[in-house]
Scaffold this motif. Structure first.
Motif, PDB file in Angstrom:
ATOM      1  N   ARG B  26       0.826  -1.205   0.000  1.00  0.00           N
ATOM      2  CA  ARG B  26       0.000   0.000   0.000  1.00  0.00           C
ATOM      3  C   ARG B  26       0.862   1.259   0.000  1.00  0.00           C
ATOM      4  O   ARG B  26       0.538   2.258  -0.618  1.00  0.00           O
ATOM      5  CB  ARG B  26      -0.916   0.036   1.242  1.00  0.00           C
ATOM      6  N   PHE B  35       2.739   0.721 -10.332  1.00  0.00           N
ATOM      7  CA  PHE B  35       1.390   0.143 -10.344  1.00  0.00           C
ATOM      8  C   PHE B  35       1.200  -0.563  -9.009  1.00  0.00           C
ATOM      9  O   PHE B  35       2.062  -1.346  -8.596  1.00  0.00           O
ATOM     10  CB  PHE B  35       1.237  -0.885 -11.470  1.00  0.00           C
ATOM     11  N   SER B  43      -4.027   0.599  -9.195  1.00  0.00           N
ATOM     12  CA  SER B  43      -3.872   2.055  -9.349  1.00  0.00           C
ATOM     13  C   SER B  43      -2.482   2.344  -9.896  1.00  0.00           C
ATOM     14  O   SER B  43      -1.550   1.551  -9.717  1.00  0.00           O
ATOM     15  CB  SER B  43      -4.094   2.763  -8.012  1.00  0.00           C
ATOM     16  N   HIS B  45       0.623   5.188 -10.119  1.00  0.00           N
ATOM     17  CA  HIS B  45       1.161   6.343  -9.400  1.00  0.00           C
ATOM     18  C   HIS B  45       2.425   6.851 -10.088  1.00  0.00           C
ATOM     19  O   HIS B  45       3.286   6.066 -10.463  1.00  0.00           O
ATOM     20  CB  HIS B  45       1.523   5.958  -7.958  1.00  0.00           C
ATOM     21  N   GLU B  50      -1.327   9.539  -7.321  1.00  0.00           N
ATOM     22  CA  GLU B  50      -2.173   8.587  -8.045  1.00  0.00           C
ATOM     23  C   GLU B  50      -2.772   9.260  -9.269  1.00  0.00           C
ATOM     24  O   GLU B  50      -3.460  10.270  -9.153  1.00  0.00           O
ATOM     25  CB  GLU B  50      -3.287   8.066  -7.134  1.00  0.00           C
ATOM     26  N   GLY B  52      -4.233   7.277 -11.925  1.00  0.00           N
ATOM     27  CA  GLY B  52      -5.190   6.407 -12.618  1.00  0.00           C
ATOM     28  C   GLY B  52      -5.560   5.239 -11.735  1.00  0.00           C
ATOM     29  O   GLY B  52      -4.775   4.818 -10.882  1.00  0.00           O
ATOM     30  N   GLU B  53      -6.776   4.739 -11.920  1.00  0.00           N
ATOM     31  CA  GLU B  53      -7.223   3.626 -11.073  1.00  0.00           C
ATOM     32  C   GLU B  53      -8.242   2.783 -11.833  1.00  0.00           C
ATOM     33  O   GLU B  53      -9.004   3.287 -12.660  1.00  0.00           O
ATOM     34  CB  GLU B  53      -7.881   4.191  -9.814  1.00  0.00           C
ATOM     35  N   ARG B  54      -8.235   1.488 -11.562  1.00  0.00           N
ATOM     36  CA  ARG B  54      -9.303   0.623 -12.076  1.00  0.00           C
ATOM     37  C   ARG B  54      -9.751  -0.307 -10.963  1.00  0.00           C
ATOM     38  O   ARG B  54      -8.935  -1.016 -10.374  1.00  0.00           O
ATOM     39  CB  ARG B  54      -8.811  -0.207 -13.268  1.00  0.00           C
ATOM     40  N   LYS B  55     -11.042  -0.254 -10.659  1.00  0.00           N
ATOM     41  CA  LYS B  55     -11.594  -1.212  -9.684  1.00  0.00           C
ATOM     42  C   LYS B  55     -11.869  -2.519 -10.414  1.00  0.00           C
ATOM     43  O   LYS B  55     -12.211  -2.493 -11.606  1.00  0.00           O
ATOM     44  CB  LYS B  55     -12.916  -0.676  -9.100  1.00  0.00           C
ATOM     45  N   GLU B  64     -11.333   1.877 -19.884  1.00  0.00           N
ATOM     46  CA  GLU B  64     -11.131   1.776 -18.435  1.00  0.00           C
ATOM     47  C   GLU B  64     -10.025   0.786 -18.080  1.00  0.00           C
ATOM     48  O   GLU B  64      -9.460   0.841 -16.999  1.00  0.00           O
ATOM     49  CB  GLU B  64     -12.417   1.292 -17.754  1.00  0.00           C
ATOM     50  N   PHE B  67      -4.120   1.903 -19.252  1.00  0.00           N
ATOM     51  CA  PHE B  67      -3.369   3.016 -18.670  1.00  0.00           C
ATOM     52  C   PHE B  67      -2.362   3.485 -19.722  1.00  0.00           C
ATOM     53  O   PHE B  67      -1.628   2.664 -20.276  1.00  0.00           O
ATOM     54  CB  PHE B  67      -2.606   2.564 -17.421  1.00  0.00           C
TER      55      PHE B  67
END
Lengths: 273, 186
Positions: B26, B35, B43, B45, B50, B52-55, B64, B67
């Motif tokens: 983390r 990443f 996510s 960085h 940060e 960009g992020e993808r759940k 989506e 990156f």
């Protein structure tokens, strides 16, 4: 030679057809359609001088597979080369047609008499003709066929299809065999990505100075195999004859497919964006 | 070549001059491109920011999953997506340079890695880096398209590694190497 072949076939077909009971075998396959036993025959190339020798060689493999309960028997690509006295590039069109007809009759006859489905693939100069012979003597060919209540396709590099299929057949003949990962690159991988069962059978041995290698296999998604490796049966050798048999459980496969199927992706994958 | 580090942030100090890093920690380094893969998503960085992020949920649009990292397109795929032939087909039409995948399995299973990561590389003809979460340990794998000289398995399951990934867009990479010197030069 051709007259001898004609004589052999006319007498053989007449003699054997009386044993034929296709309806009973079809019924049996349909009743047990959730479990389907398939065989992959790995053939080591040999040139037959007599058609009847070729016939008995195919028959022996079919009988062995049938004894072990196989309902569909997958032969490799290029077995017609075993029957050709000379290379097809120097044969006339009519000679090629004649050999092809004889070859087809052999498979038709055996599938009728033994009451099984047989898959085979004839290799010609620029084409490969892949077929399934049904127990009632019909020839199914084309990209997609329905066989014993199951949708079957023949393997194609880069195959991509939205429709549900049950089984992929890959009758193969290859010169390049870099190692065990070759076993994974075709049918095994398609099973993992399309969530289908697959059967791959190879022609091996030496044909006109070229060494052909391959390990035949019967595969499914890793989730449906007890050993979690996607392999239901795998040939022991890449250069010798072998017969492998496996049971395909379509109920188990359906459960796995339902678990991984996610309709949320349908719209994404059908759109043009 | 894209030089990629995969593993814990603390161990990354052993290596210098990597272009991109992938971790499951983390807390990440204040420098470089990272990443962060977790059980909830991924996510990206840049210098701890940060960007960009993808759940891990089905994407609404294909974008989506992608990156853009200094001229390279890196797709981030979740578990079963690595085996979705239709999705891979779509991504390959978008000229994706590399895939980062998340895979959760009960135990270490090389066949599951092959089905997901190796299979993805064979179909897409790009490198695939998989972060494999098992009950006990997290491992990283790297696969590429197999050829006469390689079976495509570059790295099967390692807790950390530095790897060279071939990418075509060399011009952009030259810029990045100057900017990201790794942690030892901090």
């Amino acid at each position: 030679m051709i007259n001898e072949l004609k004589k052999f076939f006319s007498s053989f077909l007449f003699m054997k057809r009386t044993r034929f009971q296709p309806r009973a075998s079809l019924k049996r396959v349909k009743q047990e359609s959730e479990i389907f036993r398939v065989a992959a025959v790995q053939i080591r190339f040999q040139a037959f001088k007599k058609v009847k020798d070729f016939y008995y060689s195919v028959l022996k493999n079919v009988e062995n597979a049938k004894e072990q309960g196989a309902q569909l028997i997958c032969f490799p690509e290029g077995m017609n080369l075993e029957l050709q006295p000379i290379s097809h590039d120097i044969m006339s069109h009519s000679q090629c047609t004649h050999i092809s007809e004889l070859y087809s009759k052999i498979f038709m006859n055996i599938s009728i008499n033994e009451g099984v489905y047989i898959s085979e693939a004839q290799k010609w100069e620029n084409t490969v003709v892949r077929s399934i012979w049904t127990p009632d003597g019909h020839r199914l060919n084309g990209e997609r066929v329905s066989c014993g209540g199951r949708k079957i396709v023949f393997f194609k590099e880069g195959y991509n299809c939205d429709d549900k299929i049950d089984l992929v057949l890959n009758p193969a003949m290859t010169r390049v065999w870099t190692g065990d990962y070759e076993s994974f690159r075709n049918a095994w991988l398609l099973s993992q990505q399309m969530y289908v069962y697959s059967v791959e059978s190879y022609m091996v041995g030496n044909y006109k100075g070229t060494q052909f290698l391959g390990k035949s296999g019967i595969y499914g998604p890793i989730e449906v195999t007890n050993s979690r490796n996607g392999i239901l049966a795998l040939s022991k050798s890449e250069s010798f004859e072998d017969l492998i048999i496996a049971e395909l459980n379509f109920t188990r496969l359906e459960k796995v497919v339902n678990l991984v199927r996610d309709k949320s992706y349908d719209r994404l994958l059908s759109s043009n964006t | 070549m894209l030089k990629v580090y995969a593993g814990p942030v603390a161990v990354s100090t052993e290596f210098i001059d990597f272009d991109l890093a992938v971790t499951t920690d983390r807390e990440i380094s204040g420098h470089g491109l990272w990443f962060v893969v977790s059980q909830g998503g991924i996510s990206f960085h840049n210098s701890s920011l940060e960007i960009g992020e993808r759940k891990w949920r089905p994407p609404i649009a294909i974008d989506e999953t992608i990156f853009e990292v200094e001229g390279l397109k890196i797709a981030a795929l979740y578990g079963k997506e690595l085996r979705m032939r239709n999705l891979l087909h779509k991504l390959s039409s978008l000229n994706v340079d590399m895939i980062i995948g998340y895979l959760k399995t009960d135990d270490y299973n090389p066949y599951a890695l092959m089905a997901s990561g190796w299979g993805c590389s064979q179909y897409m003809a790009t490198s695939t880096l998989v972060a494999n979460f098992t009950k006990d340990v997290i491992g990283y794998s790297l696969f590429s398209k197999m050829n006469d000289f390689s079976d495509g398995v570059q790295l099967l399951f390692e807790r950390y590694a530095i790897m060279n990934i071939p990418v075509e867009k060399e011009k952009d990479l030259n810029k990045r190497v100057k900017r990201n010197k790794g942690l030892r030069n901090d």
